[in-house]
Design a protein around this motif. Structure first.
Motif, PDB file in Angstrom:
ATOM      1  N   ALA A   1     -11.337 -68.075 -35.703  1.00 45.57           N
ATOM      2  CA  ALA A   1     -12.691 -67.542 -35.472  1.00 45.57           C
ATOM      3  C   ALA A   1     -13.057 -67.593 -34.000  1.00 45.57           C
TER       4      ALA A   1
ATOM      5  N   THR B   1      -8.063 -68.293 -40.648  1.00 42.73           N
ATOM      6  CA  THR B   1      -8.778 -69.537 -40.946  1.00 42.73           C
ATOM      7  C   THR B   1      -9.978 -69.198 -41.842  1.00 42.73           C
TER       8      THR B   1
ATOM      9  N   THR C   1      -8.844 -74.510 -33.331  1.00 36.12           N
ATOM     10  CA  THR C   1      -7.543 -74.397 -34.002  1.00 36.12           C
ATOM     11  C   THR C   1      -6.432 -74.951 -33.115  1.00 36.12           C
TER      12      THR C   1
ATOM     13  N   SER D   1      -8.711 -70.120 -31.489  1.00 35.35           N
ATOM     14  CA  SER D   1      -9.914 -70.812 -31.014  1.00 35.35           C
ATOM     15  C   SER D   1      -9.521 -72.174 -30.437  1.00 35.35           C
TER      16      SER D   1
HETATM   17  C1  LIG Z   1     -19.871 -65.303 -32.223  1.00 40.29           C
HETATM   18  C2  LIG Z   1     -18.938 -66.465 -32.002  1.00 40.29           C
HETATM   19  C3  LIG Z   1     -17.894 -66.317 -31.131  1.00 40.29           C
HETATM   20  C4  LIG Z   1     -17.040 -67.396 -30.910  1.00 40.29           C
HETATM   21  N1  LIG Z   1     -16.000 -67.217 -30.027  1.00 40.29           N
HETATM   22  C5  LIG Z   1     -15.175 -68.245 -29.788  1.00 40.29           C
HETATM   23  C6  LIG Z   1     -14.089 -68.070 -28.886  1.00 40.29           C
HETATM   24  O1  LIG Z   1     -13.868 -66.988 -28.321  1.00 40.29           O
HETATM   25  N2  LIG Z   1     -13.257 -69.128 -28.680  1.00 40.29           N
HETATM   26  C7  LIG Z   1     -13.439 -70.335 -29.301  1.00 40.29           C
HETATM   27  O2  LIG Z   1     -12.647 -71.247 -29.071  1.00 40.29           O
HETATM   28  N3  LIG Z   1     -14.479 -70.523 -30.178  1.00 40.29           N
HETATM   29  C8  LIG Z   1     -15.333 -69.509 -30.438  1.00 40.29           C
HETATM   30  N4  LIG Z   1     -16.360 -69.681 -31.337  1.00 40.29           N
HETATM   31  C9  LIG Z   1     -16.515 -70.985 -32.010  1.00 40.29           C
HETATM   32  C10 LIG Z   1     -15.578 -71.069 -33.232  1.00 40.29           C
HETATM   33  O3  LIG Z   1     -15.852 -70.001 -34.126  1.00 40.29           O
HETATM   34  C11 LIG Z   1     -15.771 -72.420 -33.959  1.00 40.29           C
HETATM   35  O4  LIG Z   1     -15.315 -73.470 -33.131  1.00 40.29           O
HETATM   36  C12 LIG Z   1     -15.044 -72.472 -35.290  1.00 40.29           C
HETATM   37  O5  LIG Z   1     -15.253 -73.724 -35.880  1.00 40.29           O
HETATM   38  C13 LIG Z   1     -13.567 -72.203 -35.181  1.00 40.29           C
HETATM   39  O6  LIG Z   1     -12.999 -72.317 -36.443  1.00 40.29           O
HETATM   40  P1  LIG Z   1     -11.453 -72.016 -36.707  1.00 40.29           P
HETATM   41  O7  LIG Z   1     -10.654 -72.545 -35.546  1.00 40.29           O
HETATM   42  O8  LIG Z   1     -11.137 -72.769 -37.971  1.00 40.29           O
HETATM   43  O9  LIG Z   1     -11.290 -70.556 -36.915  1.00 40.29           O
HETATM   44  C14 LIG Z   1     -17.234 -68.620 -31.568  1.00 40.29           C
HETATM   45  C15 LIG Z   1     -18.306 -68.741 -32.466  1.00 40.29           C
HETATM   46  C16 LIG Z   1     -19.152 -67.683 -32.683  1.00 40.29           C
HETATM   47  C17 LIG Z   1     -20.285 -67.847 -33.639  1.00 40.29           C
END
Ligand SMILES: Cc1cc2nc3c(=O)[nH]c(=O)nc-3n(C[C@H](O)[C@H](O)[C@H](O)COP(=O)(O)O)c2cc1C
Length: 184
Positions: free
Chosen positions: A10, A37, A89, A86
């Motif tokens: 994400a 994810t 992750t 991210s």
């Molecule tokens: C609109 C939006 C954009 C995001 N963009 C990023 C990004 O570019 N890089 C990042 O590390 N986290 C970003 N985040 C935060 C992650 O979505 C958040 O840390 C999330 O828990 C990651 O989950 P995952 O690693 O399980 O997918 C963003 C959140 C939102 C709401």
């Protein structure tokens, strides 16, 4: 046919992985098996992108873990590409956490000898300034993970800087292809 295991988390840009990464990879002769994810899956499902990804890849797009009685839904993988990755992750992967299907798959991939794992961290300066970031990336690099970092891939910016650069999708796909070709 080579199969790319594409993992999306994400981070901004994940909503574009079908047109920007999956379809170009298929055009270059890859079969693409996608795992997201839970948060990325939650972003893409209301957009109708999970269905579209399944249509173009002709494989299930994994978000949830399978039932123990179900067969593995994806074929054997030749190269894993985590894009976008991210900060969350990347950190969990370095620590060996496996609390979702994407991380379970990737943790096993890192422990599989000769399996190429390529990661594009889509991060900003605040993530890199976190005191644990350096050790996470060093851990992954020592394990043979290829991290696509540096200005050539992603110039670091503040979290709220106005213009976000374009993710270099073609270059990332080429790095995954090179990692697969270089495999002994
Ligand atoms: C609109 C939006 C954009 C995001 N963009 C990023 C990004 O570019 N890089 C990042 O590390 N986290 C970003 N985040 C935060 C992650 O979505 C958040 O840390 C999330 O828990 C990651 O989950 P995952 O690693 O399980 O997918 C963003 C959140 C939102 C709401």
């Amino acid at each position: 046919m080579r199969t790319l295991g594409l993992i999306g988390s994400a981070a901004g840009g994940v909503e574009r992985i079908r047109p920007a990464l999956i379809e170009p990879a298929i055009a270059r002769g890859w079969r693409v098996a996608v795992t997201l994810t839970p948060t990325a899956g939650g972003w893409l499902r209301p957009l109708g992108e999970i269905e579209r990804i399944e249509q173009v890849t002709d494989l299930p797009c994994r978000v949830e873990p399978r039932q123990p009685t179900d067969a593995r839904p994806h074929p054997p993988i030749d190269c894993y590409l985590v894009c976008p990755a991210s900060a969350n992750t990347v950190a969990k992967l370095a620590l060996g956490l496996a609390d979702n299907q994407a991380l379970t798959t990737l943790g096993e991939a890192i422990g599989t000898p000769e399996m190429p794992v390529v990661v594009f961290p889509k991060i900003n300066v605040t993530h890199v300034r976190h005191p644990a970031w350096r050790s996470h990336t060093e851990t992954l690099a020592t394990a043979g993970v290829q991290l696509l970092t540096g200005d050539d891939y992603w110039p670091l910016q503040g979290p709220r800087s106005g213009q976000t650069p374009e993710i270099p999708w073609s270059k990332i796909l080429e790095a995954a292809e090179a990692a697969t070709t270089q495999r002994p």
